[in-house]
Design an enzyme around this catalytic site. Sequence first.
Site, PDB file in Angstrom:
ATOM      1  CB  SER A   1     -37.326 -70.268  -8.982  1.00 47.06           C
ATOM      2  OG  SER A   1     -37.186 -71.649  -8.741  1.00 47.06           O
TER       3      SER A   1
ATOM      4  CG  ASP B   1     -29.709 -72.339 -10.019  1.00 41.83           C
ATOM      5  OD1 ASP B   1     -29.951 -73.219  -9.171  1.00 41.83           O
ATOM      6  OD2 ASP B   1     -30.573 -71.550 -10.450  1.00 41.83           O
TER       7      ASP B   1
ATOM      8  CG  HIS C   1     -32.356 -71.166  -7.415  1.00 40.84           C
ATOM      9  ND1 HIS C   1     -32.600 -71.530  -8.712  1.00 40.84           N
ATOM     10  CD2 HIS C   1     -33.577 -71.114  -6.811  1.00 40.84           C
ATOM     11  CE1 HIS C   1     -33.905 -71.691  -8.889  1.00 40.84           C
ATOM     12  NE2 HIS C   1     -34.521 -71.430  -7.755  1.00 40.84           N
TER      13      HIS C   1
END
Length: 643
Positions: free
Chosen positions: A478, A563, A595
């Site tokens: 991320s 995601d 994600h």
Amino acid sequence: MASTTSEEIIPREVLFGNPTYASPKISPDGEYLSYLAPSEKGVLNVFVRSAADDNNDLARMVTNDTSRGIRQYNWAQDGKTIIYLQDFEGDENFHLWAIDAVDEGGAARDLTPGENVKASNLITNKRYPGEILVSTNERDPSCFDMYRVDYKTGEKVLDTKNPGDVLGWGSEDFSFEVREALVKNQEDSSSTVRVRDSVDSEWRDLATFPYGEDGNLVEFCADDGKSCWMTSSVGRETSALLKVDLKTGETLEIVSANEKCDVGGIVLDDDTKEIKAISYNYARTERIFFDKELESDYELLKSLGPENCEVSTASKTRDEKTWIVAYTRSDGPTEYVIYDQDKKKTKPLFVSKPELLKYKFAQMEDVRIKARDGLEIVGYLTRADTEKKTPLILLVHGGPWARDFWGFNQQAQWFANRGYATLQVNYRGSTSYGKNFLHKGDGQWGVGTMQHDLTDSVQWAIDEGIADPDNICIYGGSYGGYATLAGLAFTPKIYKCGVDIVGPSNIKTLLDSIPAYWGPLRNDMLKKIGDVDTDEEFNRKISPLFHIDKIEAPLLIGQGANDPRVKQAEADQIAFAMQKKEIPVEYVLYPDEGHGFARPDNRIDFNARAEQFLATHLGGRAEAFEEVEGATATFPLKETVVA
């Protein structure tokens, strides 16, 4: 050589496979015990057994997820129903489900049906055991209304409609009415706590926190609407716990504050609403007790647990006489015990991953690092060797408005066992360290001080004789994936290689593709990141996609196709651009992930590929690569010919 972990290679399956047991909970009446465990197909599901029977082999699997596994569940207040959240293949459109945990044969009921519907903000109440409050965005994809649900029948009634600016809701405990709303002003990014005296009363603003301040309502006090507990950073560096007048917003009492970090967990008496304990976490968990009996319970539990562990309560019965207690260590799996609060005795429940007990693991050290401007950074170091320098992996946390914690970190232990030290740092912009520390990260992505903190941390590890300066990897997911791309693009001489998992490469396209329900937060994100909407030059400055010519080190990218936060396009665009310029890049895409990698088969598969990548570029050891049955890895760069 003074290795910190087992001499033998600890298998990836052991490190990254499903836990044997996880998330134990006791039913409100103490009759049943539940936990997560793998099904015969290796998918995490909820299991339930009688609390009086210590034999986990007699537990019954009550849910039947066959894909990504269940990770968020709880008991309903009737003590017979399990409620849980589940999305579809990582799309984060979580639905709330209910299933009878006692009588066999019952089917799971979707309490929040609908395509692209997301459920959140779940509230249960022991005084109203037959109903729950839950918010969904079924009426408007961009915001969440509060619904009252009979989880036995599935009947759902709109309780409180969102005017469009509410981020979250809270209830008053004795009436179980929605009486609190946290509002975000999309013009100036201030936050306001709104309250009302009853469902028939008008909403009013209780407290407003300008951008840069932090605060929220914790709980209404049990004094007929006179006061409440709130957190607030106004007038101080870190957030404190306050008692506030519900009519005027005036501070009646400063209950507790810490000069170095924000107030953390708050334990309240469920009936009197008095404060029992408050926790803080600068580097490790510390508690301040207001209840002497609770303090003595924790002191006893600490004395009965492993050395150098942290004690926490995972679950309690309604009468608080039976607890499930977790002992967290940095060098081994979490151990759970059942605590009889009357008898002041514990008995073992289980170890989350007992197969880890046969191996030696490294201690995690909490360290302090001075950034180039003198700012103190809290970090966590997991060494591979105590006597000589080794390759280093800088493992960057996501968020970035989050933080790392002390404890058993599977990735850090994996790296240590393969011969790499691991450094995790709470760079500026991380949460918990006060408002100035958080907002020192504003406008500092990529080429600013947030990235400088990472660079300075690497230099600290070199100066301390921990890291081999010629073998440094930056690795993260991320925002940590973005930091990886930024590290390779903006400080190319530091890193030998990088691993980016679900990291954005172009900040403008990232924000243009966020889910609709993140819309109210967009302006806040622009204030923290910088105005990439109107300042194209700034976006190009901080987005690694526009600087790939500077990248010298090999890159491995992992991405989930579903995601909703960092879309697949963020990985595609930088991977294909690097391939076209013949810059070394590998790209693995999982079509049934979001994600991050929730399915163990995919998690183990990607880590196997990362392990080979690290061994090639840093020289550590590696377990032999084997295809993982059930993994869904695809390779877009190999499937597309770039002209």
